[in-house]
Design an enzyme around this catalytic site. Sequence first.
Site, PDB file in Angstrom:
ATOM      1  N   GLY A  64      34.590   5.209  15.172  1.00 31.18           N
ATOM      2  CA  GLY A  64      33.934   4.645  16.357  1.00 31.18           C
ATOM      3  C   GLY A  64      34.520   3.340  16.850  1.00 31.18           C
ATOM      4  O   GLY A  64      33.819   2.541  17.483  1.00 31.18           O
ATOM      5  N   HIS A 113      39.305  -6.278  14.416  1.00 30.40           N
ATOM      6  CA  HIS A 113      38.176  -7.191  14.219  1.00 30.40           C
ATOM      7  C   HIS A 113      37.361  -6.738  13.019  1.00 30.40           C
ATOM      8  O   HIS A 113      37.303  -5.545  12.696  1.00 30.40           O
ATOM      9  CB  HIS A 113      37.295  -7.260  15.466  1.00 30.40           C
ATOM     10  CG  HIS A 113      36.831  -5.918  15.972  1.00 30.40           C
ATOM     11  ND1 HIS A 113      37.657  -5.078  16.698  1.00 30.40           N
ATOM     12  CD2 HIS A 113      35.649  -5.268  15.834  1.00 30.40           C
ATOM     13  CE1 HIS A 113      36.990  -3.967  16.993  1.00 30.40           C
ATOM     14  NE2 HIS A 113      35.773  -4.049  16.467  1.00 30.40           N
TER      15      HIS A 113
HETATM   16  P1  AMP Z   1      34.096  -1.516  17.389  1.00 28.41           P
HETATM   17  O1  AMP Z   1      33.240  -0.347  17.767  1.00 28.41           O
HETATM   18  O2  AMP Z   1      34.288  -1.660  15.918  1.00 28.41           O
HETATM   19  O3  AMP Z   1      35.392  -1.530  18.160  1.00 28.41           O
HETATM   20  O4  AMP Z   1      33.276  -2.800  17.796  1.00 28.41           O
HETATM   21  C1  AMP Z   1      33.404  -3.470  19.000  1.00 28.41           C
HETATM   22  C2  AMP Z   1      32.295  -4.494  19.024  1.00 28.41           C
HETATM   23  O5  AMP Z   1      32.597  -5.434  20.031  1.00 28.41           O
HETATM   24  C3  AMP Z   1      30.922  -3.901  19.349  1.00 28.41           C
HETATM   25  O6  AMP Z   1      30.014  -4.212  18.290  1.00 28.41           O
HETATM   26  C4  AMP Z   1      30.536  -4.588  20.654  1.00 28.41           C
HETATM   27  O7  AMP Z   1      29.172  -4.881  20.731  1.00 28.41           O
HETATM   28  C5  AMP Z   1      31.382  -5.856  20.604  1.00 28.41           C
HETATM   29  N1  AMP Z   1      31.699  -6.438  21.894  1.00 28.41           N
HETATM   30  C6  AMP Z   1      32.219  -5.800  22.981  1.00 28.41           C
HETATM   31  N2  AMP Z   1      32.407  -6.675  23.990  1.00 28.41           N
HETATM   32  C7  AMP Z   1      32.000  -7.888  23.532  1.00 28.41           C
HETATM   33  C8  AMP Z   1      31.926  -9.192  24.103  1.00 28.41           C
HETATM   34  N3  AMP Z   1      32.315  -9.436  25.371  1.00 28.41           N
HETATM   35  N4  AMP Z   1      31.442 -10.202  23.348  1.00 28.41           N
HETATM   36  C9  AMP Z   1      31.047  -9.971  22.082  1.00 28.41           C
HETATM   37  N5  AMP Z   1      31.084  -8.777  21.486  1.00 28.41           N
HETATM   38  C10 AMP Z   1      31.547  -7.738  22.200  1.00 28.41           C
END
Ligand code: AMP
Length: 114
Positions: A93, A100
Site C-alpha cells: 500500500g 519514509h
Molecule cells: P504510504 O502509504 O506508506 O506511502 O504512506 C504515505 C503517508 O503519507 C500516508 O500515511 C499519508 O497520510 C501521508 N501523507 C500524504 N500527504 C501528506 C502531507 N501533505 N503531509 C503529511 N502526511 C502526508
Amino acid sequence: MKNCIFCRIINKEIPSEIVYEDDDIIVFKDINPQAPIHLLIVPKQHIESINNIDKDSISILGKVFYVAKEVSSKFAVSEEGYRIVVNTGKNAGQEVLHLHFHFLAGRKFSWPPG
Ligand code: AMP
Ligand code: ZN
C-alpha cells in the site's frame, strides 16, 4: 523531485507540522494519523523505496533509527512502545514514492498487521 509531495515538504513549498529536522532527515506529523502519535521519518534524499536504496544511502538509514529513538524520547513513548513501518510497493500500500518510515505510538497495535 518536482512532483514529489515529500520533496515539496522538505523544500518548504507546502506546509507540514515538522517535529525534527537536520541536514539529512525531516520528521513531520502524518496528515491522516492512524494512531495518537503518527509521524513520518523521511530521508531528505529522494529515494523512491527500499528497492532504490544504494550504497551511498546506507549511513542515512542508520541515522533514521537514531532519530526514531530521539523522537520516541521526545514524545515520551520509549517505554510503552511504538511501531515503525515501511510500506514498499503496491501489496504493502505504498502511496508516496519517497522513502519514509511511519512512526506510530500512543495505542496498542495488533499483530499480524492487516
Ligand atoms: P504510504 O502509504 O506508506 O506511502 O504512506 C504515505 C503517508 O503519507 C500516508 O500515511 C499519508 O497520510 C501521508 N501523507 C500524504 N500527504 C501528506 C502531507 N501533505 N503531509 C503529511 N502526511 C502526508
Ligand atoms: Zn521526493
